[in-house]
Design an enzyme around this catalytic site. Structure first.
Site, short mmCIF file in Angstrom:
data_model
loop_
_atom_site.label_atom_id
_atom_site.label_comp_id
_atom_site.label_asym_id
_atom_site.label_seq_id
_atom_site.Cartn_x
_atom_site.Cartn_y
_atom_site.Cartn_z
N HIS A 54 -6.59 -0.66 -10.59
CA HIS A 54 -6.56 0.35 -9.53
C HIS A 54 -5.51 1.42 -9.81
O HIS A 54 -5.77 2.63 -9.64
CB HIS A 54 -6.29 -0.33 -8.19
CG HIS A 54 -6.32 0.60 -7.02
ND1 HIS A 54 -7.44 1.33 -6.67
CD2 HIS A 54 -5.36 0.92 -6.10
CE1 HIS A 54 -7.18 2.05 -5.60
NE2 HIS A 54 -5.92 1.84 -5.23
N ASP B 19 0.84 -1.20 0.00
CA ASP B 19 0.00 0.00 0.00
C ASP B 19 0.88 1.25 0.00
O ASP B 19 1.95 1.27 0.59
CB ASP B 19 -0.91 0.00 1.23
CG ASP B 19 -1.88 1.16 1.22
OD1 ASP B 19 -2.57 1.32 0.20
OD2 ASP B 19 -1.94 1.90 2.21
#
Length: 307
Positions: free
Chosen positions: A219, A146
């Site tokens: 994404h 992340d």
């Protein structure tokens, strides 16, 4: 010299406590003083337990700002950009104050949080508390790293902090939060290659696909945006995983010198491109909360507390 709140551009920690409050009275002078005292709590614990790398953010909800600091308004202050398309939603939830506490010790986060709540009572109600944690080598619970796109070095200060464009609020930051809940069982049914296609990068070694190899629904494709001049539209993320054995997700926090990058990213994810191709990751996670806040500089908070 204007001093930004330490937590805005702080390096990642092992633990976090995210607290959202609603103010239940109209005693703005008292709240201005108490907010300054929260900063003092952060400083105390940072000095007392320096090895824990304590940092914090105090941010004021865009609606409550007009009550708390009515004589001085950030130029781009705006409410949360709630959006909805088909079964993809970005709801807005209550929140007058957002306080982020981070440290490399969970007990320190807990101790600070306890003192913050004692300090703010009886002026506030606690709307939500979420405990975040570092997962493996900085990964989301989906298994992917992340924050890969976060700006690095001194550049992150240029991205996250208001500058000369609004000198009265230099050193401040527009904060957006969302608590995402993952559908982990549904996600785990995907093959690794399908998961990688959804993200647009490899899972194990975190190598981003070349632009020509990215699916339009990936994404990274939907969140890596550019303006009309071809410059990257950036924000600094302070997100962390949260959860237990029943519920898992990501507590998303973004910091930026303008609220526009977040709104554009959210629109790209939910509504998609000109062909309606949206972020396929939203088939496996959904936002359950959303809030827009402004975290003013330490100088501003202390000055307002003394007026």
């Amino acid at each position: 010299m204007t001093q930004a709140q330490k937590g805005i551009c702080a390096e990642p920690n092992l633990h976090a406590l995210f607290l959202t409050f609603n103010v239940i009275d109209d005693d703005a002078p008292t709240m201005r003083k108490k907010i300054a005292q929260v900063l003092a709590l952060f400083s105390h614990y940072d000095e007392e337990y320096y090895e824990a790398m304590v940092s914090g953010i105090v941010a004021i909800g865009t609606d409550y700002w007009y009550e708390l600091y009515p004589r001085s308004i950030p130029q781009e202050l705006s409410p949360f950009p709630r959006m909805s398309c088909d079964d993809r939603n970005a709801p807005a939830s209550p929140g007058d104050l957002f306080i982020q506490i981070k440290a490399d010790r969970m007990d320190i986060c807990h101790a600070i949080g306890t003192e913050v709540i004692q300090l703010l009572q009886p002026n506030v109600d606690l709307y939500e508390e979420v405990k975040g944690f570092r997962y493996l080598d900085g990964r989301d619970l989906t298994g992917f790293v992340d924050g890969t796109e976060n700006p690095k070095g001194m550049h992150k200060f240029n991205v996250a902090l208001v500058g000369d464009q609004d000198p009265d609020f230099a050193g401040g930051s527009y904060i957006h939060i969302q608590r995402y809940r993952h559908s982990m069982e549904k996600w785990k049914q995907l093959s690794v290659s399908a998961q990688e296609e959804t993200f647009g990068r490899t899972k194990t070694n975190n190598v981003e696909f070349k632009g020509v190899d990215k699916a339009p629904f990936s994404h990274t494709k939907r969140t890596s945006l550019k303006d009309e001049q071809g410059n990257s539209i950036e924000m600094l993320r302070q997100s962390m995983p949260y959860g237990d054995m029943t519920i898992q997700g990501l507590y998303f926090v973004s910091c930026a010198k303008s609220p526009l990058p977040f709104a554009k990213m959210l629109k790209s994810m939910i509504f998609g491109d000109e062909n309606g191709v949206y972020d396929k990751l939203l088939d496996f996670t959904s936002a359950e909360t959303g809030g827009a806040f402004f975290a003013p500089s330490i100088n501003f908070i202390k000055q307002q507390a003394n007026e």
